[in-house]
Scaffold this active site. Sequence first.
Site, mmCIF file in Angstrom:
data_model
loop_
_atom_site.group_PDB
_atom_site.id
_atom_site.type_symbol
_atom_site.label_atom_id
_atom_site.label_comp_id
_atom_site.label_asym_id
_atom_site.label_seq_id
_atom_site.Cartn_x
_atom_site.Cartn_y
_atom_site.Cartn_z
ATOM 1 C CG HIS A 15 24.991 42.936 86.091
ATOM 2 N ND1 HIS A 15 23.737 42.535 86.490
ATOM 3 C CD2 HIS A 15 24.855 43.381 84.805
ATOM 4 C CE1 HIS A 15 22.880 42.705 85.493
ATOM 5 N NE2 HIS A 15 23.524 43.220 84.464
ATOM 6 C CG HIS A 20 25.305 39.941 78.098
ATOM 7 N ND1 HIS A 20 24.007 39.785 77.658
ATOM 8 C CD2 HIS A 20 25.367 41.214 78.562
ATOM 9 C CE1 HIS A 20 23.337 40.926 77.840
ATOM 10 N NE2 HIS A 20 24.152 41.790 78.398
ATOM 11 C CD GLU A 70 27.012 43.500 81.495
ATOM 12 O OE1 GLU A 70 26.068 43.927 80.799
ATOM 13 O OE2 GLU A 70 26.882 42.626 82.370
#
Length: 261
Positions: free
Chosen positions: A136, A74, A132
């Site tokens: 992040h 993920h 992502e």
Amino acid sequence: MASLSAQIPLCFALMMATWLFIGVNGSIKGGQREFDYFALSLQWPGTICRQTRHCCSSNACCRGSNSPTEFTIHGLWPDYNDGTWPACCARSQFDVKEISTLLDALEKYWPSLYCGKSSTCFSGKGLFWAHEWEKHGTCSSPVIRDEYSYFITTLNLYFKYNVTKILNEAGYVPSNSERYPLGGIVSAIEKSFRATPEVACSKEAVEEIRLCFYKDFKPRNCLSLETSCPKYVSLPAYVSMGSGESESDTAWISESDDEAL
């Protein structure tokens, strides 16, 4: 020397300026405070893919015999010890050319399990990897400083700590009939990983397992003391419906659940 009554408004003005300069999460305005640790979040495709009702080419659940049967990535998330996390830190737009040599591995081990496009911090809707990286990956500095390093580091962690293999060797294999003790799954990972993972479920089915690391990538215990899982959980198997429909007829599935992470 100024009178006390004259100093009070000045002090108040200085306090207000400081509050405006310091972000609500304790960071300096215009930048996040440095994170405390990493969480590697892994998805169980059998749980997520069984929610798929229509197929599209971007959804790995729709690959027929090539659909994923092991945990997939993920993301690698910088987190704080207080349970919060930084997001959308440096304004660095995702550029797929930066990871062109990794695309085969990413398609296999870090695919999207949805049809909808992902929202990003700086470039509108885009690929799951863009979400992502921008949300992040940009917060991983000073440990990780660029897009390529973010993705290759995450892949290397995924290969080094093979959760699917750990669970299979302990007897926890995909099944649509068996339920396994949650404590046994956690213990199997602890024995191999030397640290406590976090497990998240959708109803009784394992949906994600997260491994946590210090900033030098040595394993550490995850912080969450709560779980969404019951005492006995499943690792559902999934048989892909394939991609028989054309994309023009596809009912697109939102990635709204992913956007919060």
